[in-house]
Design a protein around this motif. Structure first.
Motif, PDB file in Angstrom:
ATOM      1  N   GLU A  71      37.352  33.892  36.840  1.00 43.98           N
ATOM      2  CA  GLU A  71      37.614  35.094  36.047  1.00 43.98           C
ATOM      3  C   GLU A  71      38.717  35.928  36.718  1.00 43.98           C
ATOM      4  OE1 GLU A  71      35.432  35.682  33.291  1.00 43.98           O
ATOM      5  OE2 GLU A  71      36.398  37.559  32.754  1.00 43.98           O
ATOM      6  N   SER A  72      38.612  36.123  38.038  1.00 46.66           N
ATOM      7  CA  SER A  72      39.590  37.003  38.686  1.00 46.66           C
ATOM      8  C   SER A  72      40.976  36.375  38.706  1.00 46.66           C
ATOM      9  CB  SER A  72      39.133  37.385  40.098  1.00 46.66           C
ATOM     10  OG  SER A  72      38.999  36.219  40.870  1.00 46.66           O
ATOM     11  N   GLN A  73      41.059  35.058  38.927  1.00 48.83           N
ATOM     12  CA  GLN A  73      42.364  34.368  38.896  1.00 48.83           C
ATOM     13  C   GLN A  73      43.019  34.531  37.533  1.00 48.83           C
ATOM     14  OE1 GLN A  73      42.206  31.123  37.016  1.00 48.83           O
ATOM     15  NE2 GLN A  73      43.937  29.944  37.789  1.00 48.83           N
ATOM     16  N   LEU A  74      42.214  34.340  36.478  1.00 46.85           N
ATOM     17  CA  LEU A  74      42.789  34.370  35.131  1.00 46.85           C
ATOM     18  C   LEU A  74      43.194  35.787  34.734  1.00 46.85           C
ATOM     19  CD1 LEU A  74      43.502  32.607  32.677  1.00 46.85           C
ATOM     20  CD2 LEU A  74      41.291  33.262  31.715  1.00 46.85           C
ATOM     21  N   MET A  75      42.324  36.752  35.027  1.00 48.81           N
ATOM     22  CA  MET A  75      42.618  38.145  34.620  1.00 48.81           C
ATOM     23  C   MET A  75      43.842  38.676  35.356  1.00 48.81           C
ATOM     24  SD  MET A  75      40.726  38.953  32.266  1.00 48.81           S
ATOM     25  CE  MET A  75      39.304  38.164  31.593  1.00 48.81           C
ATOM     26  N   ALA A  76      43.901  38.412  36.654  1.00 46.45           N
ATOM     27  CA  ALA A  76      45.061  38.898  37.418  1.00 46.45           C
ATOM     28  C   ALA A  76      46.342  38.291  36.849  1.00 46.45           C
ATOM     29  CB  ALA A  76      44.903  38.529  38.894  1.00 46.45           C
ATOM     30  N   THR A  77      46.290  36.999  36.533  1.00 49.28           N
ATOM     31  CA  THR A  77      47.484  36.335  36.005  1.00 49.28           C
ATOM     32  C   THR A  77      47.840  36.884  34.623  1.00 49.28           C
ATOM     33  OG1 THR A  77      46.770  34.343  37.172  1.00 49.28           O
ATOM     34  CG2 THR A  77      48.561  34.086  35.596  1.00 49.28           C
ATOM     35  N   ALA A  78      46.826  37.032  33.776  1.00 52.12           N
ATOM     36  CA  ALA A  78      47.086  37.508  32.411  1.00 52.12           C
ATOM     37  C   ALA A  78      47.739  38.884  32.442  1.00 52.12           C
ATOM     38  CB  ALA A  78      45.771  37.557  31.629  1.00 52.12           C
ATOM     39  N   HIS A  79      47.169  39.794  33.245  1.00 48.47           N
ATOM     40  CA  HIS A  79      47.751  41.149  33.302  1.00 48.47           C
ATOM     41  C   HIS A  79      49.169  41.088  33.850  1.00 48.47           C
ATOM     42  CE1 HIS A  79      44.487  43.634  31.916  1.00 48.47           C
ATOM     43  NE2 HIS A  79      43.627  42.957  32.663  1.00 48.47           N
TER      44      HIS A  79
END
Ligand code: PEP
Ligand code: MN
Length: 314
Positions: A71-79
């Protein structure tokens, strides 16, 4: 449709010896996929997802991790990629891997993370479906279904994906000719789905220094002969992160409508395709370096419609 080599295109007047003749020869060459080719009454296809139009005036960067990991990898990348100008988030939940011992993806848990990232950022989601059995589940979460290079000729998958009604991002098979590629696109159209985005991602050649050979001429040719949007995946095309930005610039210059690029908060630690994945700073640099190329592309597109510009080029 006339496949006799004498198609009359208003956009390429000039008879058999001019551009019209050249264009009609391509129609002969790709006679098996007539509906993906430009022609009278076949306007440029614009694929709309959420607030994004692919194949229109705007250049569409798509970016995100090779694989959805956490979750944190994806959210950081998306933002991050959204702030840097990406319009669509990529990320694999089902991973077709050349090695059976490599990470195969999180499956449904990854799809749920992608949907959450869309909620948080407003970015549309592109993600791969690997088998026809997975299509209904992937289509429930994704805005665009990716058909991977290894699946380009999986006709039961293509049919299920086409029938899902979702736009299809069709990657060129790594050993597919342009003719094979267009045939696969035609197959999707034949199954009732006109929203196909063609993606050049490199092909296998005798060259071994790079992961694949980026076929930039395919982009230029596809843009000339097909009304479907064409994007480039420079990450898989070269397999080396330091080449991703130059290949992206080449793709814009060749006329691509967008890009698919792998980005990760800590690229060296990515669970898949680490060597070709950009970090955030590298993605920012790449996006900045594309700006003049994108501006030229927009200027050229507008100039093409200016009567004076047309006179100037004869
Ligand atoms: C991908 O985009 O994650 C991927 C696996 O690419 P390809 O199908 O082009 O190898
Ligand atoms: Mn990858």
């Amino acid at each position: 449709m006339d496949q006799g080599g004498t198609l009359d295109f208003p956009q390429c007047a000039g008879g058999e010896n001019g551009a019209g003749g050249v264009r009609s020869k391509w129609h002969d060459h790709f006679a098996d996929s007539p509906d993906v080719l430009k022609g009278p009454g076949r306007e440029q296809t614009i694929v709309s997802v959420l607030d994004v139009e692919i194949g229109g005036d705007e250049f569409i960067p798509m970016a995100g991790p090779c694989s959805v990991e956490t979750e944190s990898q994806l959210m950081a990348t998306a933002h991050h990629v959204r702030r840097a100008g990406a319009r669509i988030l990529r990320g694999g939940a089902f991973k077709p891997r050349s090695s059976p011992y490599s990470f195969q993806g999180l499956g449904l848990a990854g799809l749920k993370m992608l949907a959450h990232a869309r909620e948080e950022t407003g970015l549309a989601i592109v993600t791969e479906a690997m088998s026809e059995c997975d299509v209904p589940m992937v289509a429930e979460y994704a805005d665009i279904l990716q058909i991977g290079s290894r699946s380009m000729e999986n006709y039961s998958l293509l049919e299920a994906a086409a029938r899902s009604g979702k736009p299809i991002l069709l990657k060129r098979g790594m050993v597919a000719t342009i003719e094979d590629f267009l045939r696969a696109a035609q197959f999707v159209l034949d199954h009732g789905n006109p929203n196909v985005i063609l993606c050049e991602r490199g092909i296998r050649t005798f060259e071994t220094a790079l992961r694949n050979t980026f076929d930039v001429a395919a982009i230029a040719l596809l843009k000339q002969i097909s009304h479907l949007p064409v994007i480039a995946d420079p990450s898989h095309a070269c397999g080396h992160r330091e080449l991703v930005a130059p290949l992206s610039r080449i793709a814009v210059a060749a006329g691509a409508d967008g890009l698919l690029v792998e980005v990760h908060p800590n690229p060296d630690k990515a669970w898949s395709d680490a060597e070709q994945t950009l970090g955030f700073a590298e993605f920012d640099e790449m996006m900045a370096s594309l700006e003049p190329y994108i501006a030229l592309r927009s200027a050229a597109a507008h100039a093409a419609y200016e009567p004076q510009a047309m006179e100037a080029v004869g």
